[in-house]
Structures are given as structure tokens and as C-alpha cells.
Enzyme design. Structure first.
Site, PDB file in Angstrom:
ATOM      1  CB  THR A 136      -0.886  -0.009   1.268  1.00 45.55           C
ATOM      2  OG1 THR A 136      -1.857  -1.044   1.124  1.00 45.55           O
ATOM      3  CG2 THR A 136      -1.615   1.312   1.468  1.00 45.55           C
ATOM      4  N   GLY A 147       6.092  -0.770   0.066  1.00 47.05           N
ATOM      5  CA  GLY A 147       6.920   0.382   0.407  1.00 47.05           C
ATOM      6  C   GLY A 147       7.275   0.375   1.884  1.00 47.05           C
ATOM      7  CD  GLU A 164       1.423  -1.753   4.524  1.00 42.91           C
ATOM      8  OE1 GLU A 164       1.263  -0.971   3.574  1.00 42.91           O
ATOM      9  OE2 GLU A 164       1.963  -1.399   5.588  1.00 42.91           O
TER      10      GLU A 164
END
Ligand code: 5RP
Length: 217
Positions: A28, A82, A103
Site C-alpha cells: 500500500t 513500500g 501488510e
């Protein structure tokens, strides 16, 4: 070269690791927003993807990338995401977008977890707050236990899993393992944003037009 160009270059380099038939976790954020078109352009077949946020899922679908719920797949070949900061030994702070719970689940399920970053992300020592996701149940008692170092993030909606996003701003960033263990020991904390080096396989950092690739494992 702008930071956005650096994000794009790091994302494009990592997209080259994706192969037809893979199971792929999609992270994301604004760097991942460059990854998705780069993956779509590869024209790969039989990719099975899971997304770590509704925003990533919507962008991926709009690009023709098939996204499925993360309930049937037991593992992923690759996940790409990221980071907010990365230290020289490979610790990450993630969750600037409040998606760190999903994540981390996706990173943990991946055989290879690849981090993509612009040149501002590598730091000698962490400076960011540590994002938290707190269970809604018992929220006031959790916040009371965690004390003044933790505050709910203003103007931030609950996560897709119903948790509340908060940030830890306190001591201990020089010893991420100890801080991670301390934050995780509270039963009201669903996830904290420190990701250990043992999760990270590769790091792509763009510095200007150059992309530096570090393989950790
Ligand atoms: C979202 C994240 C992101 O990966 C992190 O915030 C980096 O974002 P960006 O790529 O926009 O700089 O952890 O929860």
C-alpha cells in the site's frame, strides 16, 4: 529527478521479479501505486494477487490485475511493499498509510518480501513514530495502559479490519526488537509497525536514476 520518479524506478525494478503463475502480495502507498501499472504492463498470465488495502485493490482491479481475498491462499511467492523508513540492518517502520496489520500478514506469508523505497527512506536510525493498530474492543483501557506516548491518529478512519490507527512517540527506537516486543505485549495492540529484518528479503532503493538492490536473504 523527483522523489516520485525515484518511487517509480524502485517499483519498476521490483516488478521485474514478478513471473507468470506467481502468487503475489501487493502493498500500500504511493510507491506501490507505481508498482501496479508496472506489473500490469508485464502482461503476465495466471497471477494470483492479494491486496493489503482497499485502495490497492481498487487500483489493481482498474488495471486489470486479478485480486482475490486473502483467505484461501496459504502462502505467497512474493510480496512487494513500500516503507516509511529502513535502517542499515533492515528494520522497517511501516504504517504511514495505516495498513501495517495487513501488510505484516502479507509479508509474513511471502517466501520473498521485497521493499521498494525512494532515497529518503534509508535512515541511520529511526525517526518516525511507530504506527499501531488497536482493537476497538476495550479501546479506552488500551490507551490508558499504553500511556501518553500513544495517541490515536487524527482524522483517520478505522482499518478495514475495524482497528483504530494510533502512533507511538516515545523512547526505545534505538532498540527496535525490544520496543516491538513491548508494544506487542499489550493485548489491545493488534499490530505495530516495526518489521524485523528477518521478514525482509530484498530492498530496492532509488537514488536519482540509479536503483540500488540489496538482497538480505
Ligand atoms: C502503508 C505503508 C507504506 O508502505 C508506507 O507508508 C510508505 O508509503 P509511500 O510509498 O507512500 O511512501 O506502510 O501503511
Amino acid at each position: 529527478m523527483s522523489l516520485d520518479d525515484e518511487k517509480r524506478l524502485a517499483a519498476e525494478a521490483a516488478a521485474e521479479l514478478v513471473e507468470s503463475g506467481m502468487t503475489l502480495g501487493l502493498g500500500t502507498g504511493s510507491t506501490v501505486a507505481h508498482l501496479l501499472p508496472a506489473v500490469a504492463r508485464r502482461g503476465l498470465t495466471e497471477l494470483r494477487c492479494v491486496a493489503t488495502s482497499p485502495a490497492t485493490e481498487a487500483q489493481a482491479r482498474a488495471l486489470g490485475i486479478t485480486v482475490e481475498p486473502f483467505d484461501a491462499l496459504t502462502r505467497l511467492d512474493l510480496a512487494i511493499d513500500g516503507t516509511d523508513e529502513v535502517t542499515p540492518d533492515g528494520w522497517l517502520i511501516k504504517g504511514g498509510g495505516g495498513a501495517h496489520l495487513r501488510e505484516k500478514i502479507v509479508a509474513a506469508a511471502a517466501d520473498r518480501f521485497v521493499v521498494i523505497a525512494d532515497s529518503t527512506k534509508p535512515v541511520p536510525q529511526f525517526t518516525w513514530p511507530v504506527p499501531l493498530e488497536l482493537f476497538a474492543f476495550g479501546l479506552a483501557s488500551t490507551l490508558a495502559r499504553l500511556g501518553d506516548d500513544v495517541a490515536l491518529r487524527p482524522d483517520t478512519p478505522p482499518s478495514p479490519d475495524g482497528g483504530l490507527i494510533a502512533d507511538y512517540r516515545g523512547p526505545g527506537l534505538d532498540d527496535p526488537a525490544a520496543l516491538a516486543a513491548r508494544l506487542e505485549s499489550d493485548p489491545g495492540v493488534a499490530a505495530q509497525g516495526l518489521f524485523p529484518p528477518s521478514l525482509v528479503s530484498d530492498l530496492f532503493v532509488a537514488r536519482g536514476a540509479e536503483v540500488e538492490h540489496t538482497r538480505f536473504s
